[in-house]
Design a protein around this motif. Structure first.
Motif, PDB file in Angstrom:
ATOM      1  N   ASN A  21       0.847  -1.177   0.000  1.00  0.00           N
ATOM      2  CA  ASN A  21       0.000   0.000   0.000  1.00  0.00           C
ATOM      3  C   ASN A  21       0.894   1.242   0.000  1.00  0.00           C
ATOM      4  O   ASN A  21       1.814   1.341   0.807  1.00  0.00           O
ATOM      5  N   PRO A  22       0.659   2.201  -0.890  1.00  0.00           N
ATOM      6  CA  PRO A  22       1.484   3.412  -0.908  1.00  0.00           C
ATOM      7  C   PRO A  22       1.506   4.145   0.434  1.00  0.00           C
ATOM      8  O   PRO A  22       2.476   4.818   0.757  1.00  0.00           O
ATOM      9  N   ALA A  23       0.454   3.985   1.232  1.00  0.00           N
ATOM     10  CA  ALA A  23       0.414   4.626   2.556  1.00  0.00           C
ATOM     11  C   ALA A  23       1.469   4.043   3.494  1.00  0.00           C
ATOM     12  O   ALA A  23       1.747   4.624   4.552  1.00  0.00           O
ATOM     13  N   TYR A  24       2.080   2.910   3.114  1.00  0.00           N
ATOM     14  CA  TYR A  24       3.153   2.339   3.928  1.00  0.00           C
ATOM     15  C   TYR A  24       4.319   3.319   4.032  1.00  0.00           C
ATOM     16  O   TYR A  24       5.112   3.238   4.964  1.00  0.00           O
ATOM     17  N   GLY A  25       4.389   4.257   3.116  1.00  0.00           N
ATOM     18  CA  GLY A  25       5.411   5.299   3.207  1.00  0.00           C
ATOM     19  C   GLY A  25       5.330   6.053   4.527  1.00  0.00           C
ATOM     20  O   GLY A  25       6.358   6.444   5.095  1.00  0.00           O
TER      21      GLY A  25
END
Length: 157
Positions: A21-25
């Motif tokens: 998930n890009p929100a893992y950033g």
């Protein structure tokens, strides 16, 4: 004699991570911020070490008053944070795989709690460290996120 290998080629490993998930950033940035917390605490210990005149490799002062006592408080803050840090990071990075935003928020709460804990302890009155104890509640959120990921991966539900 050929080198030992547990797999024939890298292609045998399969995809380690199918999609993150890009929100893992946000989780990664929270982990980086926690590293800055530890660095800040280490600098505080070093400054107090110089002020108290405590030479390396002495870890704690036998002075129970004045700067020796303060040094012990500073040293204990950093040591206590380091004691729980591996668990925090493991739960942050694993729980964040499935629940990146709640895990990142919980991580930030943990960091803020550790800062308040530190500032309370730095007064020289160890009882004031309790003000930052709320940060430890975030470990429950992180543990729940990690357990939910584990359950999903091993298909218990």
């Amino acid at each position: 004699m050929a080198a030992y290998s547990t797999f024939a080629s890298f292609s045998d490993l399969g995809p380690a991570i199918i999609k993150v998930n890009p929100a893992y950033g946000y989780v990664i940035l929270t982990g980086v911020a926690s590293g800055f917390l530890l660095t800040w605490q280490a600098f505080q210990v070093g400054k107090m070490r110089r002020k108290a005149g405590i030479n390396y490799p002495i870890m704690y002062s036998s002075d129970t008053t004045g700067n020796g006592h303060l040094f012990n408080c500073y040293q204990r803050v950093h040591q206590n944070t380091l004691e729980g840090y591996p668990l925090f990071l493991m739960l942050l990075f694993t729980g964040g795989l499935q629940h990146p935003i709640p895990s990142s928020v919980a991580g930030v709460v943990w960091i803020v709690g550790r800062v308040i804990y530190s500032l309370g302890y730095y007064t020289g009155d160890p009882k004031k460290r309790v003000r930052g104890a709320f940060g430890n509640l975030s470990i429950l959120t992180l543990a729940t996120s990690s357990i939910m990921l584990a359950v999903r991966l091993i298909k218990w539900r």
